[in-house]
Design a protein around this motif. Structure first.
Motif: not given
Length: 133
Positions: A28-35, A86-95
């Motif tokens: 489903l995810r191979s890089s942080r940008e995938d999520f 709130g808390l967001k996933d570290s294995n992701a790109v978040t705003v």
């Protein structure tokens, strides 16, 4: 004959598959940008100019860092503890949004952290809270 679910599926309560085809696997995810996550908050009226008692609010783009670590680093730059909704996933790109807790906090227009960038979007009459989600 339908294939039997593997032991982890059975342990989680899934004892039957709806199809007779063999299961397939994938990534489903191979890089942080995938999520990617973009937080949506009801910030109300964000003032562009600082008023007495108002706190600075930032749009924070994080890449590969969890919320508590980004909060600690941002707090150092603002010389104030900070709030996130709130808390967001570290294995992701978040705003997501953050604000200082103190109206006496420093308010640089931009903060560059090790794994995040924060841009001041204005000022709020109170710090960000979970109720704004």
């Amino acid at each position: 004959m339908k294939p039997l679910p593997p032991p982890p599926d059975i342990a989680s309560g899934m004892s039957v598959y709806a199809t007779s085809t063999a299961r397939c696997s994938g990534v489903l995810r191979s890089s942080r940008e995938d999520f990617q996550v973009n937080e949506i908050l009801d910030l109300g009226l964000v003032e562009k100019e600082r008023k007495a008692g108002y706190v600075p609010v930032y749009s924070v783009r994080k890449d590969g860092v969890d919320t508590p670590h980004a909060a600690d680093e941002l707090a150092e730059s603002l010389k104030s503890k900070v709030n996130f909704a709130g808390l967001k996933d570290s294995n992701a790109v978040t705003v997501q949004y953050a604000s200082a807790r103190s109206s006496r906090a420093d308010d640089p227009p931009v903060v560059h952290g090790r794994m995040f960038d924060a841009e001041r979007i204005g000022y709020l009459p109170r710090p960000i809270s979970r109720g704004m989600m």
